[in-house]
Design a protein around this motif. Structure first.
Motif, mmCIF file in Angstrom:
data_model
loop_
_atom_site.group_PDB
_atom_site.id
_atom_site.type_symbol
_atom_site.label_atom_id
_atom_site.label_comp_id
_atom_site.label_asym_id
_atom_site.label_seq_id
_atom_site.Cartn_x
_atom_site.Cartn_y
_atom_site.Cartn_z
ATOM 1 N N VAL A 72 -1.628 5.305 8.595
ATOM 2 C CA VAL A 72 -2.869 4.928 8.631
ATOM 3 C C VAL A 72 -3.187 3.839 7.534
ATOM 4 O O VAL A 72 -3.983 2.786 7.847
ATOM 5 C CB VAL A 72 -3.758 6.104 8.103
ATOM 6 C CG1 VAL A 72 -5.111 5.806 7.900
ATOM 7 C CG2 VAL A 72 -3.581 7.463 9.107
ATOM 8 N N ARG A 73 -2.388 3.624 6.263
ATOM 9 C CA ARG A 73 -2.516 2.446 5.366
ATOM 10 C C ARG A 73 -2.177 1.187 5.963
ATOM 11 O O ARG A 73 -3.057 0.606 5.866
ATOM 12 C CB ARG A 73 -1.907 2.922 4.216
ATOM 13 C CG ARG A 73 -2.051 1.947 3.104
ATOM 14 C CD ARG A 73 -1.594 2.550 1.582
ATOM 15 N NE ARG A 73 -0.141 2.941 1.760
ATOM 16 C CZ ARG A 73 0.550 3.150 0.743
ATOM 17 N NH1 ARG A 73 0.211 3.259 -0.406
ATOM 18 N NH2 ARG A 73 1.992 3.334 0.805
ATOM 19 N N ARG A 74 -1.233 1.286 6.534
ATOM 20 C CA ARG A 74 -0.498 -0.067 6.749
ATOM 21 C C ARG A 74 -0.749 -0.271 8.107
ATOM 22 O O ARG A 74 -1.257 -1.503 8.418
ATOM 23 C CB ARG A 74 1.013 -0.026 6.660
ATOM 24 C CG ARG A 74 1.669 0.021 5.244
ATOM 25 C CD ARG A 74 3.052 0.119 5.064
ATOM 26 N NE ARG A 74 3.483 0.416 4.015
ATOM 27 C CZ ARG A 74 3.482 -0.172 2.834
ATOM 28 N NH1 ARG A 74 3.056 -1.477 2.780
ATOM 29 N NH2 ARG A 74 4.045 0.129 1.748
ATOM 30 N N GLY A 75 -0.991 0.429 9.310
ATOM 31 C CA GLY A 75 -1.254 0.341 10.489
ATOM 32 C C GLY A 75 -2.545 0.281 10.901
ATOM 33 O O GLY A 75 -3.093 -0.568 11.986
ATOM 34 N N ILE A 76 -3.642 0.634 9.904
ATOM 35 C CA ILE A 76 -4.964 0.598 10.423
ATOM 36 C C ILE A 76 -5.709 -0.141 9.099
ATOM 37 O O ILE A 76 -6.548 -1.110 9.270
ATOM 38 C CB ILE A 76 -5.634 1.834 10.634
ATOM 39 C CG1 ILE A 76 -5.000 2.614 11.672
ATOM 40 C CG2 ILE A 76 -7.118 1.716 11.107
ATOM 41 C CD1 ILE A 76 -5.409 3.997 12.095
ATOM 42 N N VAL A 77 -5.768 0.511 7.927
ATOM 43 C CA VAL A 77 -6.726 -0.105 6.826
ATOM 44 C C VAL A 77 -6.027 -1.334 6.434
ATOM 45 O O VAL A 77 -6.862 -2.328 6.312
ATOM 46 C CB VAL A 77 -6.486 0.998 5.581
ATOM 47 C CG1 VAL A 77 -7.404 0.212 4.619
ATOM 48 C CG2 VAL A 77 -6.862 2.202 6.133
#
Length: 256
Positions: A72-77
């Motif tokens: 979530v942190r790297r792939g989206i945010v």
């Protein structure tokens, strides 16, 4: 025998209604609320267990937790907001992603067999959280005048059509946006559950009739729908969080 006269218990809105499991002071607590509560406990307990006593050399549970968190942190945010601006919003987005994902997964879990997100109240509350964050950030970043320009798409270069564009953008951003954010998740889970119930009930109905070969086809479709739903459930959690990040990105962007 069902109302359609053929004996087939067709699924409908009644598939989304549940009798209360308990009632306290006029407040009814049903199966959907129980699943939402269990989802909350599971998400909190998992990340607490994974990171409560984090180690330099992570164990298996911590590795799984880090993989989910980094996704979530790297792939989206980070992809949407960048590392510097996005880091502070990672906990919120991770919480939203896994909460929505687990709520959706209940659809294919035996005994539960119901996606919590197919009850629109839950997506509405989550969309409202994102909406409040977006509005407050826009006010904080740009002030009242900047907020007005941001939500109305104010651009002097538009010339005579500027008033029309501002009205459309105002209603689109402040009214339509939170509605579509919630409905996108709700509609996909609602439709998916309805289709899954239909093929499951049809398989059982046909198996108890002379159309046994058709029951086999319906059962295969049930398996296909389950696999497809597993994919859609993750995608809908991803899309919800991606849109939330894009709204925040719009709130933080400098208006010209």
């Amino acid at each position: 025998m069902s109302d359609n006269g053929c004996g087939f218990p067709a699924p409908g809105l009644h598939s989304f209604l549940f009798k209360p499991l308990a009632e306290v002071g006029g407040f009814e607590f049903n199966k959907v609320m129980l699943l939402a509560l269990i989802t909350t406990v599971l998400v909190v307990a998992f990340f607490w267990a994974a990171f409560g006593k984090a180690k330099v050399v992570p164990g298996k549970l911590q590795m799984v937790g880090e993989a989910g968190y980094d996704f979530v942190r790297r792939g989206i945010v980070y992809e949407t907001l960048g590392k510097r601006e996005g880091e502070k919003y990672v906990p919120l987005m991770v919480s939203l992603f896994f909460f929505i994902w687990i709520m959706n997964i209940w659809s294919v879990i035996p005994l539960a067999q119901f996606p919590v997100s197919s009850i629109i109240a839950f997506p509405m509350v989550l969309a409202a959280v994102v909406y409040v964050v977006w509005v407050s950030l826009t006010f904080k970043k740009h002030g009242f005048v900047g907020f007005f320009k941001n939500v109305t798409g104010y651009d002097k270069s538009l010339g005579p059509v500027l008033p029309l564009v501002m009205v459309i953008e105002f209603f689109s951003n402040l009214l339509v946006r939170p509605f579509t954010h919630a409905v996108r998740l709700f509609a996909n889970m609602f439709a998916g559950h309805l289709m899954l119930v239909m093929f499951t009930v049809a398989s059982w109905y046909l198996l108890n009739s002379w159309m046994i070969p058709a029951a086999g086809v319906s059962f295969v479709m049930t398996v296909v729908m389950i696999l497809f739903e597993l994919f859609v459930q993750a995608v809908q959690a991803f899309v919800f969080v991606l849109l939330a990040c894009s709204y925040i990105q719009g709130a933080l962007a400098e208006h010209h």
